[in-house]
Design a protein around this motif. Structure first.
Motif, PDB file in Angstrom:
ATOM      1  N   THR A 172       0.877  -1.172   0.000  1.00 46.38           N
ATOM      2  CA  THR A 172       0.000   0.000   0.000  1.00 46.38           C
ATOM      3  C   THR A 172       0.910   1.215   0.000  1.00 46.38           C
ATOM      4  O   THR A 172       1.819   1.309   0.830  1.00 46.38           O
ATOM      5  CB  THR A 172      -0.866   0.020   1.290  1.00 46.38           C
ATOM      6  OG1 THR A 172      -1.556  -1.225   1.381  1.00 46.38           O
ATOM      7  CG2 THR A 172      -1.862   1.154   1.265  1.00 46.38           C
ATOM      8  N   CYS A 173       0.688   2.119  -0.948  1.00 48.39           N
ATOM      9  CA  CYS A 173       1.535   3.311  -1.043  1.00 48.39           C
ATOM     10  C   CYS A 173       0.726   4.525  -0.575  1.00 48.39           C
ATOM     11  O   CYS A 173      -0.412   4.719  -0.997  1.00 48.39           O
ATOM     12  CB  CYS A 173       2.011   3.527  -2.469  1.00 48.39           C
ATOM     13  SG  CYS A 173       2.908   2.097  -3.099  1.00 48.39           S
ATOM     14  N   ILE A 174       1.330   5.294   0.300  1.00 44.22           N
ATOM     15  CA  ILE A 174       0.640   6.438   0.909  1.00 44.22           C
ATOM     16  C   ILE A 174       1.551   7.650   0.818  1.00 44.22           C
ATOM     17  O   ILE A 174       2.759   7.551   1.095  1.00 44.22           O
ATOM     18  CB  ILE A 174       0.347   6.151   2.409  1.00 44.22           C
ATOM     19  CG1 ILE A 174      -0.424   4.838   2.567  1.00 44.22           C
ATOM     20  CG2 ILE A 174      -0.395   7.301   3.065  1.00 44.22           C
ATOM     21  CD1 ILE A 174       0.101   3.932   3.642  1.00 44.22           C
ATOM     22  N   CYS A 175       1.013   8.799   0.454  1.00 42.85           N
ATOM     23  CA  CYS A 175       1.806  10.027   0.388  1.00 42.85           C
ATOM     24  C   CYS A 175       1.346  11.011   1.442  1.00 42.85           C
ATOM     25  O   CYS A 175       0.145  11.183   1.651  1.00 42.85           O
ATOM     26  CB  CYS A 175       1.635  10.666  -0.985  1.00 42.85           C
ATOM     27  SG  CYS A 175       3.099  10.491  -1.986  1.00 42.85           S
ATOM     28  N   PHE A 176       2.280  11.659   2.094  1.00 43.07           N
ATOM     29  CA  PHE A 176       1.963  12.780   2.977  1.00 43.07           C
ATOM     30  C   PHE A 176       3.025  13.856   2.703  1.00 43.07           C
ATOM     31  O   PHE A 176       4.142  13.785   3.217  1.00 43.07           O
ATOM     32  CB  PHE A 176       1.991  12.348   4.449  1.00 43.07           C
ATOM     33  CG  PHE A 176       1.774  13.495   5.400  1.00 43.07           C
ATOM     34  CD1 PHE A 176       0.519  14.080   5.521  1.00 43.07           C
ATOM     35  CD2 PHE A 176       2.821  14.022   6.139  1.00 43.07           C
ATOM     36  CE1 PHE A 176       0.326  15.159   6.371  1.00 43.07           C
ATOM     37  CE2 PHE A 176       2.627  15.091   6.995  1.00 43.07           C
ATOM     38  CZ  PHE A 176       1.375  15.663   7.113  1.00 43.07           C
ATOM     39  N   THR A 201       6.019  15.499   1.408  1.00 42.71           N
ATOM     40  CA  THR A 201       7.279  14.993   0.838  1.00 42.71           C
ATOM     41  C   THR A 201       7.632  13.619   1.383  1.00 42.71           C
ATOM     42  O   THR A 201       8.733  13.128   1.158  1.00 42.71           O
ATOM     43  CB  THR A 201       8.437  15.963   1.145  1.00 42.71           C
ATOM     44  OG1 THR A 201       8.486  16.137   2.568  1.00 42.71           O
ATOM     45  CG2 THR A 201       8.228  17.299   0.461  1.00 42.71           C
ATOM     46  N   ARG A 202       6.740  13.022   2.156  1.00 38.32           N
ATOM     47  CA  ARG A 202       6.974  11.684   2.696  1.00 38.32           C
ATOM     48  C   ARG A 202       6.131  10.660   1.947  1.00 38.32           C
ATOM     49  O   ARG A 202       4.916  10.843   1.803  1.00 38.32           O
ATOM     50  CB  ARG A 202       6.618  11.623   4.189  1.00 38.32           C
ATOM     51  CG  ARG A 202       7.491  12.479   5.076  1.00 38.32           C
ATOM     52  CD  ARG A 202       8.894  11.938   5.088  1.00 38.32           C
ATOM     53  NE  ARG A 202       9.731  12.497   6.119  1.00 38.32           N
ATOM     54  CZ  ARG A 202      10.617  13.465   5.935  1.00 38.32           C
ATOM     55  NH1 ARG A 202      10.788  14.000   4.740  1.00 38.32           N
ATOM     56  NH2 ARG A 202      11.374  13.897   6.922  1.00 38.32           N
ATOM     57  N   LEU A 203       6.800   9.621   1.490  1.00 39.14           N
ATOM     58  CA  LEU A 203       6.109   8.540   0.787  1.00 39.14           C
ATOM     59  C   LEU A 203       6.255   7.282   1.645  1.00 39.14           C
ATOM     60  O   LEU A 203       7.368   6.964   2.085  1.00 39.14           O
ATOM     61  CB  LEU A 203       6.767   8.331  -0.578  1.00 39.14           C
ATOM     62  CG  LEU A 203       6.249   7.165  -1.395  1.00 39.14           C
ATOM     63  CD1 LEU A 203       4.902   7.509  -2.011  1.00 39.14           C
ATOM     64  CD2 LEU A 203       7.218   6.823  -2.516  1.00 39.14           C
ATOM     65  N   VAL A 204       5.159   6.607   1.898  1.00 36.13           N
ATOM     66  CA  VAL A 204       5.202   5.411   2.748  1.00 36.13           C
ATOM     67  C   VAL A 204       4.776   4.205   1.917  1.00 36.13           C
ATOM     68  O   VAL A 204       3.773   4.264   1.214  1.00 36.13           O
ATOM     69  CB  VAL A 204       4.234   5.550   3.952  1.00 36.13           C
ATOM     70  CG1 VAL A 204       4.377   4.362   4.896  1.00 36.13           C
ATOM     71  CG2 VAL A 204       4.487   6.848   4.697  1.00 36.13           C
ATOM     72  N   VAL A 205       5.581   3.150   1.989  1.00 29.56           N
ATOM     73  CA  VAL A 205       5.189   1.892   1.347  1.00 29.56           C
ATOM     74  C   VAL A 205       4.981   0.885   2.461  1.00 29.56           C
ATOM     75  O   VAL A 205       5.917   0.569   3.207  1.00 29.56           O
ATOM     76  CB  VAL A 205       6.254   1.404   0.355  1.00 29.56           C
ATOM     77  CG1 VAL A 205       5.839   0.060  -0.242  1.00 29.56           C
ATOM     78  CG2 VAL A 205       6.450   2.428  -0.749  1.00 29.56           C
ATOM     79  N   ARG A 206       3.754   0.410   2.594  1.00 27.79           N
ATOM     80  CA  ARG A 206       3.440  -0.570   3.625  1.00 27.79           C
ATOM     81  C   ARG A 206       3.362  -1.945   2.977  1.00 27.79           C
ATOM     82  O   ARG A 206       2.681  -2.133   1.981  1.00 27.79           O
ATOM     83  CB  ARG A 206       2.093  -0.220   4.263  1.00 27.79           C
ATOM     84  CG  ARG A 206       1.706  -1.200   5.328  1.00 27.79           C
ATOM     85  CD  ARG A 206       0.409  -0.869   5.998  1.00 27.79           C
ATOM     86  NE  ARG A 206       0.037  -2.010   6.811  1.00 27.79           N
ATOM     87  CZ  ARG A 206      -0.905  -2.019   7.724  1.00 27.79           C
ATOM     88  NH1 ARG A 206      -1.595  -0.940   7.957  1.00 27.79           N
ATOM     89  NH2 ARG A 206      -1.176  -3.105   8.416  1.00 27.79           N
ATOM     90  N   GLY A 207       4.047  -2.903   3.542  1.00 28.42           N
ATOM     91  CA  GLY A 207       4.025  -4.259   3.010  1.00 28.42           C
ATOM     92  C   GLY A 207       5.208  -5.052   3.534  1.00 28.42           C
ATOM     93  O   GLY A 207       5.939  -4.586   4.416  1.00 28.42           O
ATOM     94  N   GLY A 208       5.416  -6.221   2.965  1.00 27.32           N
ATOM     95  CA  GLY A 208       6.529  -7.061   3.392  1.00 27.32           C
ATOM     96  C   GLY A 208       7.839  -6.617   2.755  1.00 27.32           C
ATOM     97  O   GLY A 208       7.885  -5.660   1.972  1.00 27.32           O
TER      98      GLY A 208
END
Lengths: 411, 407
Positions: free
Chosen positions: B373-377, B379-386
């Motif tokens: 799951t890719c989430i942007c906030f 300038t921060r990009l978060v990739v959630r997963g294994g």
């Protein structure tokens, strides 16, 4: 030693305040209401017997209410207080006719007129607090609405609405708002409750109702009790009895809650042991069975709905939090004409409603849905000690700070 | 009164007061398909705790549980049992009680905490001012969309980063630049960790992802040679984990099937446990039983694809990448009014969406899209997963021009 004495004296004063003031100087009688799962008719016969009176069911002779159960445990209370507790648990109106030496019962009809008095309350100070709040943080009315479609109450009218909501005064016998004065014609008990709420709201830092202080004192007593009890299949009624039987804390189960309980079959997984207090167990039982605890009629009340008129409340002054939030929202503004931008301020976000919404959500997350009502920068939280203290904790997490000792916190 | 006394007497019959033994430091758990209720009772007994079911009973807790783990602490055991049973489970050490709750309800030990997010909010405001797309002109008779503050955008991002399908449903509140959460200690630790990583200069990885990497290394180093024929899928998974001295827990949806479904598992002798695990998941996917693998409490978690609750994520700081993109869009501008010309900039191209949309597309291309799951906030990009999904995302970002910093 002197501190201990002062604390004890304070508790005594608070407890004395809690006992409904039905002065009967002629006979300082007390009665023992030990009716834990007792049939109402049987309880009323016993009550009348203790007074040396006769129970007269009158028009309710055949009424099913007399065959339903009540749950009251209050020893050494005045007959008037006992009548209040039996009434509240039975969902009826019990009265004492000293002249004819009778205990009477009638249907609980909210619209029926009770002993009334008229009282006027000056509200200048609170109106000023509200007007100042509105000028600085009040929501600006939406453009496009016709002026006559907007409800624009005066500060006094808004205060009347707040009082009616917080105390759940009902539709009958409404107050009148005249300039900066409120006038009510109601029972003496209601007039006292209104007066107390106005006093607490007016106080610089808010404060607590006397019933909430009684609630604290009672819970303190329960917190000192420990015992071993329970196991698989323990009845809720048996645990309630064990919790209160050796304690001089008056307690009753509200009528609506009595209808939810099945005292013959409802069981609980809560047990008592010497490592934990009866108070811990009461909170556990409340969570398990979905009821709440507060204080009314000078006794702990076990009930299922915050919206049935409580006398337990705390008023918080959130002026400082609002001032901080005003700055926060200014910092959160972005440039004009950008997508995902924010160009509002505390006013556009709802003023004090920002705090009330967050308080409501976080209380809900913790399993509470109490009555919350703001009047300008004052927020009233209606409920027992656990609810009110949780609300204080949440407000502190928002940046609210309790007033220092000796600054009239009213706690 | 007589009624009551009779009732109370009956209630007193089962009076049983048991002295609680001292809680063990670690326990061994072996649940091989027994009902969740039986497992809960067994676990409570092992922990020397009372079992307290909240709005649940033996009938509702009838699904099979599969959980095998050596040397696990009581709190970790409760956490793993929560995954196996599909309910919220908390162990209250002070009262020696194992609580089991429905998913979505608030648990008894939840407390409120307020988090000051002024720094992150400030950065978001800066991002919107620098790279935010221009506001779309409002159409006539169209109601304006309500504006949201930076802190509200952050609350949404955290909701996605911390989402747990079988956890509590505790809605955060946004008050100015503060976020309020009512959660257990463990829940608050997750919020704190996410905020710390988001605010860290170069982002970083969650502890859960780091633990997953060590587990993957153990699987890679272990040899798996067992001969397996007509064996339940759950047992095959357990055997692979056992080869790497790892525990395993199956999510309840997978356990329902994996306890019954028997398979042959032919594989090369002396292959690594990791290779065997990948072979098995591929084999099951071919049989319409896609399995997601994640790690919790140092234990392998297997569940049906889309049901797993991996808590691993990585936060990337894409500030420099956005600067590069801004410059590259500037360079590509042509004179105005030309056919095939370009008169835009990174703002109009969507700001951080330029990176996010491409990343999502490319993760799909390498078959990692469904695991991430890719989430942007800002300038921060978060990739959630294994680990696999996060590593694939890292490679894609590098190809876009993102550079690893010293974190």
């Amino acid at each position: 030693m002197s501190r201990l004495f002062v604390s004890l004296a304070s508790v005594m004063v608070v407890l004395a305040m809690a006992t409904p003031a039905r002065s009967e100087p002629k006979t300082e009688r007390t009665v023992n209401c030990v009716y834990p799962g007792e049939v109402l008719a049987s309880a009323l016969n016993d009550f009348a017997g203790q007074l040396g009176y006769r129970f007269e069911p009158g028009d309710m002779d055949e009424a099913f209410e007399l065959e339903s159960m009540i749950w009251v445990h209050a020893k050494g209370v005045s007959p008037a207080a006992a009548a209040e507790l039996i009434s509240a648990s039975g969902g009826v109106r019990v009265s004492i006719d000293d002249a004819n030496r009778q205990v009477l019962v009638a249907e609980d009809n909210e619209d029926a007129p009770s002993a009334t008095g008229v009282r006027s309350f000056k509200t200048d100070k609170l109106c000023q607090v509200y007007t100042e709040y509105q000028k600085r943080y009040g929501t600006i009315s939406e453009a496009g609405l016709e002026p006559d479609m907007l409800y624009r109450p005066t500060a006094t009218e808004e205060l009347r609405s707040a009082l009616e909501e917080i105390l759940q005064l009902g539709d009958s016998a409404p107050g009148s708002a005249i300039g900066k004065r409120l006038v009510y014609t109601r029972s003496v008990e209601d007039l006292d409750r209104i007066g107390e709420l106005l006093r607490v709201m007016e106080s610089a830092h808010g404060g607590e109702s006397s019933q909430l202080q009684v609630d604290r004192a009672y819970r303190g007593k329960l917190a000192k009790l420990q015992s071993n009890f329970g196991g698989e299949g323990t009845l809720v009624s048996a645990l309630l009895w064990q919790l209160f039987k050796d304690c001089d804390v008056p307690v009753y189960v509200d009528h609506a809650q009595m209808e939810s309980f099945d005292l013959e079959y409802d069981t609980t997984a809560i047990t008592l042991d010497n490592a934990h207090s009866h108070y811990d167990a009461l909170l556990g039982l409340a969570r398990e069975q979905g009821f709440f605890v507060d204080c009314k009629h000078g006794a702990l009340r076990i009930h299922e709905d915050f919206f049935v008129g409580s006398s337990s409340f705390r008023v918080f002054d959130v002026s400082d939090v609002l001032a901080e939030l005003e700055k926060d929202y200014a910092d959160l503004k972005t440039d004009d004409k950008v997508h995902e931008g924010f160009h509002g301020d505390l006013r556009s976000e709802g003023g004090v409603q920002v705090i009330v919404d967050a308080l409501s959500t976080q209380l809900d997350n913790a399993g509470f849905s109490p009555l919350l009502r703001a009047y300008g920068p004052r927020i009233a939280v209606v409920g027992g000690m656990d609810v009110v203290d949780r609300a204080a904790e949440i407000l502190e997490a928002m940046g609210w700070q309790p007033a220092g000792a000796g600054e009239g916190e009213g706690k | 009164m007589r009624n009551f006394i009779a009732l109370a007497m009956v209630a007193l019959l089962p009076l049983a007061v048991c002295a609680q033994d001292k809680a063990p430091k670690t326990i061994h758990i072996g649940f091989y398909g027994e009902s969740a209720y039986d497992c809960a009772e067994k676990l409570a007994e092992q922990l020397g705790a009372k079992l307290h079911l909240h709005d649940l009973d033996e009938e509702t807790l009838d699904a099979p549980c599969w959980l095998v783990r050596d040397e696990v602490t009581p709190q970790a055991a409760a956490s793993l049992f929560a995954i196996a049973a599909g309910y919220q489970v908390s162990l209250d050490a002070s009262t020696s009680t194992l609580h089991v709750y429905q998913p979505g309800v608030s648990v008894g030990d939840a407390r409120v905490k307020g988090y000051d997010v002024s720094v992150l909010s400030g950065r978001f405001v800066e991002y919107v001012n620098n790279y935010g797309a221009p506001a779309v002109a409002q159409r006539p008779n169209e109601a304006p969309e309500p504006e949201r503050t930076a802190a509200q955008h952050l609350a949404d991002a955290l909701d996605e980063i911390l989402y747990d399908p079988r956890g509590g449903d505790s809605e955060p509140s946004v008050v100015g630049d503060r976020l309020l959460f009512t959660a257990s200690e463990q829940g608050h630790a997750r919020v704190r960790e996410a905020l710390d990583i988001l605010v860290a200069e170069h982002g970083g990885e969650s502890e859960a992802l780091r633990v997953e990497r060590t587990v993957i290394e153990r699987l890679k180093a272990a040899e798996f040679s067992a001969e397996i024929e007509r064996t339940p899928v759950a047992s095959v998974l357990t055997a692979i984990c056992k080869a790497a001295a790892l525990g395993i827990v199956l999510g309840p949806d997978l356990a329902e099937v994996a306890v019954e479904e028997h398979i042959d598992f032919p594989h090369k002798k002396g292959t690594s446990a990791l290779a065997a695990l990948k072979q098995l998941t591929a084999q099951m996917a071919a049989q319409d039983l896609p399995i997601d693998i994640s790690v919790r409490e140092g234990t392998l978690v297997a569940d049906l694809a889309g049901r797993s609750s991996s808590r691993g994520y990585r936060v990337y700081d894409v500030t420099e990448l956005l600067k590069k993109l801004d410059a590259s869009y500037q360079r590509q501008r042509t004179a105005p009014g030309k056919d095939e010309g370009f008169d835009g900039d990174v703002r109009r191209a969507g700001g951080n969406r330029v990176v996010l949309d491409s990343l999502e597309e490319l993760l799909d291309e390498v078959h990692q899209g469904e695991h991430a799951t890719c989430i942007c906030f800002g300038t921060r990009l978060v990739v959630r997963g294994g680990c696999d999904a996060v590593d694939a995302a890292t490679n894609i970002l590098k190809e876009m021009g993102w550079e690893e910093s010293g974190n």
